[in-house]
Design a protein around this motif. Sequence first.
Motif, PDB file in Angstrom:
ATOM      1  N   ARG A 139       0.822  -1.214   0.000  1.00  0.00           N
ATOM      2  CA  ARG A 139       0.000   0.000   0.000  1.00  0.00           C
ATOM      3  C   ARG A 139       0.860   1.270   0.000  1.00  0.00           C
ATOM      4  NH1 ARG A 139      -3.648  -0.258   5.296  1.00  0.00           N
ATOM      5  NH2 ARG A 139      -4.777   1.264   4.056  1.00  0.00           N
ATOM      6  N   GLU A 140       2.119   1.139  -0.355  1.00  0.00           N
ATOM      7  CA  GLU A 140       3.008   2.302  -0.348  1.00  0.00           C
ATOM      8  C   GLU A 140       2.564   3.379  -1.325  1.00  0.00           C
ATOM      9  OE1 GLU A 140       3.995  -0.777  -0.432  1.00  0.00           O
ATOM     10  OE2 GLU A 140       5.311  -1.091   1.301  1.00  0.00           O
ATOM     11  N   LYS A 141       1.931   2.960  -2.450  1.00  0.00           N
ATOM     12  CA  LYS A 141       1.563   3.932  -3.478  1.00  0.00           C
ATOM     13  C   LYS A 141       0.051   4.055  -3.653  1.00  0.00           C
ATOM     14  CE  LYS A 141       5.838   3.047  -6.052  1.00  0.00           C
ATOM     15  NZ  LYS A 141       6.433   2.628  -7.354  1.00  0.00           N
ATOM     16  N   THR A 142      -0.707   3.532  -2.692  1.00  0.00           N
ATOM     17  CA  THR A 142      -2.167   3.576  -2.781  1.00  0.00           C
ATOM     18  C   THR A 142      -2.759   3.916  -1.418  1.00  0.00           C
ATOM     19  OG1 THR A 142      -2.335   1.211  -2.315  1.00  0.00           O
ATOM     20  CG2 THR A 142      -2.263   1.867  -4.636  1.00  0.00           C
ATOM     21  N   TYR A 143      -4.013   4.346  -1.431  1.00  0.00           N
ATOM     22  CA  TYR A 143      -4.731   4.565  -0.174  1.00  0.00           C
ATOM     23  C   TYR A 143      -5.207   3.233   0.374  1.00  0.00           C
ATOM     24  CZ  TYR A 143      -8.377   6.109   3.071  1.00  0.00           C
ATOM     25  OH  TYR A 143      -9.153   6.295   4.185  1.00  0.00           O
ATOM     26  N   TYR A 144      -5.835   2.446  -0.497  1.00  0.00           N
ATOM     27  CA  TYR A 144      -6.323   1.136  -0.076  1.00  0.00           C
ATOM     28  C   TYR A 144      -5.224   0.099  -0.256  1.00  0.00           C
ATOM     29  CZ  TYR A 144     -10.939   3.309  -0.370  1.00  0.00           C
ATOM     30  OH  TYR A 144     -12.025   4.133  -0.198  1.00  0.00           O
ATOM     31  N   PRO A 145      -5.085  -0.825   0.679  1.00  0.00           N
ATOM     32  CA  PRO A 145      -4.087  -1.880   0.505  1.00  0.00           C
ATOM     33  C   PRO A 145      -4.443  -2.784  -0.667  1.00  0.00           C
ATOM     34  CG  PRO A 145      -5.524  -2.372   2.367  1.00  0.00           C
ATOM     35  CD  PRO A 145      -5.872  -0.986   1.923  1.00  0.00           C
ATOM     36  N   GLN A 146      -3.440  -3.194  -1.424  1.00  0.00           N
ATOM     37  CA  GLN A 146      -3.650  -4.110  -2.551  1.00  0.00           C
ATOM     38  C   GLN A 146      -3.315  -5.526  -2.091  1.00  0.00           C
ATOM     39  OE1 GLN A 146      -1.194  -3.385  -5.982  1.00  0.00           O
ATOM     40  NE2 GLN A 146      -2.196  -4.961  -7.219  1.00  0.00           N
ATOM     41  N   LEU A 147      -4.345  -6.371  -2.032  1.00  0.00           N
ATOM     42  CA  LEU A 147      -4.175  -7.749  -1.579  1.00  0.00           C
ATOM     43  C   LEU A 147      -3.452  -8.549  -2.653  1.00  0.00           C
ATOM     44  CD1 LEU A 147      -4.828  -9.956   0.517  1.00  0.00           C
ATOM     45  CD2 LEU A 147      -7.032 -10.272  -0.637  1.00  0.00           C
ATOM     46  N   CYS A 148      -2.321  -9.152  -2.279  1.00  0.00           N
ATOM     47  CA  CYS A 148      -1.489  -9.862  -3.248  1.00  0.00           C
ATOM     48  C   CYS A 148      -1.412 -11.366  -3.006  1.00  0.00           C
ATOM     49  CB  CYS A 148      -0.064  -9.295  -3.227  1.00  0.00           C
ATOM     50  SG  CYS A 148       0.034  -7.537  -3.635  1.00  0.00           S
ATOM     51  N   TYR A 195     -12.774  -0.893  10.678  1.00  0.00           N
ATOM     52  CA  TYR A 195     -12.040  -0.902   9.413  1.00  0.00           C
ATOM     53  C   TYR A 195     -12.637   0.054   8.368  1.00  0.00           C
ATOM     54  CZ  TYR A 195     -10.753  -5.095  11.928  1.00  0.00           C
ATOM     55  OH  TYR A 195     -10.355  -5.959  12.919  1.00  0.00           O
ATOM     56  N   GLU A 196     -13.707   0.759   8.737  1.00  0.00           N
ATOM     57  CA  GLU A 196     -14.323   1.715   7.812  1.00  0.00           C
ATOM     58  C   GLU A 196     -13.504   3.006   7.776  1.00  0.00           C
ATOM     59  OE1 GLU A 196     -16.618   2.068   5.660  1.00  0.00           O
ATOM     60  OE2 GLU A 196     -17.748   0.209   5.801  1.00  0.00           O
ATOM     61  N   PRO A 197     -13.183   3.523   6.596  1.00  0.00           N
ATOM     62  CA  PRO A 197     -12.543   4.839   6.525  1.00  0.00           C
ATOM     63  C   PRO A 197     -13.428   5.897   7.180  1.00  0.00           C
ATOM     64  CG  PRO A 197     -12.452   3.726   4.391  1.00  0.00           C
ATOM     65  CD  PRO A 197     -13.369   2.913   5.261  1.00  0.00           C
ATOM     66  N   ASP A 198     -12.805   6.862   7.852  1.00  0.00           N
ATOM     67  CA  ASP A 198     -13.559   7.877   8.596  1.00  0.00           C
ATOM     68  C   ASP A 198     -13.014   9.265   8.288  1.00  0.00           C
ATOM     69  OD1 ASP A 198     -15.094   9.284  10.418  1.00  0.00           O
ATOM     70  OD2 ASP A 198     -13.808   8.763  12.136  1.00  0.00           O
ATOM     71  N   PRO A 199     -13.449   9.877   7.182  1.00  0.00           N
ATOM     72  CA  PRO A 199     -12.934  11.205   6.833  1.00  0.00           C
ATOM     73  C   PRO A 199     -13.156  12.246   7.925  1.00  0.00           C
ATOM     74  CG  PRO A 199     -14.065  10.239   4.955  1.00  0.00           C
ATOM     75  CD  PRO A 199     -14.333   9.339   6.118  1.00  0.00           C
ATOM     76  N   GLU A 200     -14.292  12.207   8.598  1.00  0.00           N
ATOM     77  CA  GLU A 200     -14.585  13.225   9.606  1.00  0.00           C
ATOM     78  C   GLU A 200     -13.689  13.092  10.839  1.00  0.00           C
ATOM     79  OE1 GLU A 200     -16.496  15.859   9.134  1.00  0.00           O
ATOM     80  OE2 GLU A 200     -16.729  15.060   7.102  1.00  0.00           O
ATOM     81  N   GLY A 201     -13.153  11.910  11.051  1.00  0.00           N
ATOM     82  CA  GLY A 201     -12.245  11.735  12.185  1.00  0.00           C
ATOM     83  C   GLY A 201     -10.784  11.776  11.800  1.00  0.00           C
ATOM     84  N   ALA A 202     -10.497  12.073  10.510  1.00  0.00           N
ATOM     85  CA  ALA A 202      -9.116  12.016  10.020  1.00  0.00           C
ATOM     86  C   ALA A 202      -8.211  13.040  10.705  1.00  0.00           C
ATOM     87  CB  ALA A 202      -9.090  12.223   8.508  1.00  0.00           C
ATOM     88  N   TRP A 203      -8.769  14.162  11.146  1.00  0.00           N
ATOM     89  CA  TRP A 203      -7.954  15.206  11.777  1.00  0.00           C
ATOM     90  C   TRP A 203      -7.239  14.692  13.029  1.00  0.00           C
ATOM     91  CZ3 TRP A 203      -8.851  17.150  16.752  1.00  0.00           C
ATOM     92  CH2 TRP A 203     -10.034  16.716  17.362  1.00  0.00           C
ATOM     93  N   GLN A 204      -7.827  13.704  13.688  1.00  0.00           N
ATOM     94  CA  GLN A 204      -7.249  13.196  14.929  1.00  0.00           C
ATOM     95  C   GLN A 204      -5.978  12.386  14.683  1.00  0.00           C
ATOM     96  OE1 GLN A 204     -10.513  11.829  17.808  1.00  0.00           O
ATOM     97  NE2 GLN A 204     -11.591  11.890  15.847  1.00  0.00           N
ATOM     98  N   ASP A 245      -7.347   6.828  -4.805  1.00  0.00           N
ATOM     99  CA  ASP A 245      -6.591   5.666  -4.322  1.00  0.00           C
ATOM    100  C   ASP A 245      -5.099   5.978  -4.287  1.00  0.00           C
ATOM    101  OD1 ASP A 245      -6.190   3.154  -3.279  1.00  0.00           O
ATOM    102  OD2 ASP A 245      -6.195   2.137  -5.216  1.00  0.00           O
ATOM    103  N   ARG A 246      -4.791   7.110  -3.646  1.00  0.00           N
ATOM    104  CA  ARG A 246      -3.397   7.501  -3.456  1.00  0.00           C
ATOM    105  C   ARG A 246      -3.144   7.739  -1.974  1.00  0.00           C
ATOM    106  NH1 ARG A 246      -1.715  12.533  -6.668  1.00  0.00           N
ATOM    107  NH2 ARG A 246      -3.735  13.322  -5.943  1.00  0.00           N
ATOM    108  N   PRO A 247      -1.908   7.595  -1.502  1.00  0.00           N
ATOM    109  CA  PRO A 247      -1.616   7.866  -0.088  1.00  0.00           C
ATOM    110  C   PRO A 247      -1.966   9.298   0.290  1.00  0.00           C
ATOM    111  CG  PRO A 247       0.220   6.716  -1.127  1.00  0.00           C
ATOM    112  CD  PRO A 247      -0.717   7.110  -2.228  1.00  0.00           C
TER     113      PRO A 247
END
Length: 376
Positions: free
Chosen positions: A28-37, A187-196, A227-229
């Motif tokens: 996941r170095e180059k993506t936001y979501y991990p890529q399952l390999c 495991y849900e992304p949380d944009p509103e809590g990202a500031w923390q 889908d970027r870091p």
Amino acid sequence: MDNESELHAFCQELTGASWIALDTEFIREKTYYPQLCLIQLATDSALACIDPLALGDLGPLEPLLLDASVTKVVHAAHQDLEILYLKTGAVPAPVFDTQVAAGLLGYGDQIGYARLVETVLGRSLEKGHARTDWSLRPLEAEQLAYAADDVRYLAEAYPIIVRELERLGRLDWLEEDFRALSDPARYEPDPEGAWQRVKGTQHLKGRQLAVLKHLAAWRERQAMRSDRPRRWILSDDVLLELARRQPTDLRGLGKVRGLEERTFKRLGEELLSLIREGTALPKEQWPVLPERRALAPEQEALVDVAMGILRHRARENEISPAAIASRRDVEAVVCGDRDSDLVHGWRARLAGDAIRGWLAGSLQIRVRDGEMELEK
């Protein structure tokens, strides 16, 4: 294993198994979501490395991962469960995390997998492929052997760990911890809590935090959409500087340290708009940093003694104190906080009840032959 018929046959082979050892390899170095390999599965009699890049979807594997009669044995489970949740839309359950279990056996807090295998099985693992790019194909035989070892020895260690927990009467202590691992909300992304999660947030206050929250939520959604870091959108340092300075025009924005010229040209007006929206939020909508508990000197003294009780109970049970609770957890108990983990479940039985009993006066500390004792 890279075709559906082989995968189906393997899943059939596992029919009736009460548990499976599970591990994943991802990047996941180059993506936001991990890529399952790669997905590795093993029991005491079967093992397979499954290639999700070749298979596309996981087909017959999904029912196995969600089968409530099959325990999924994972070490340091969070990342593996997160990626499978994002891939399938459901969290594998039930789960047994050997890292958590190892803490109750006195193997150390947050023990690594290699150390666990060495402690339980007396084997040393090959570490040469720890930083490999698992997305490249074909995978070499050495890479597959390395990946297979991550479940081969996990499958050997699991029954030993369970037997030892049963011997000590601690197996049921972990049910609440393991149940929480299968909660999709973790495991849900949380944009509103990202500031923390922005490093340095503690240096901001008031309206600055409102601007930071607005910017961090925007960055999170941008990262998810592309889908970027996150750091490829804007770094934490730039977010903090924008929130601190709150520039109102392009000239002021251009003075923000760390803001790249191409980002300035592409996103300048959008960033200014976001800053204006953040500064316009009413005070009642400003985020608030968690309060740092300021203890009185007499409370600090109580915490010091309570930490001694924690270490005493940990030593009696041959468990690392850190596996039970942190000093902050103990501070919460001293301050009467009923939400602390130390007043619930096995942590309460092991140490929390003793600390609370001492605080209430129903237990006293004595020293006999140089050893601490707790008496009613």
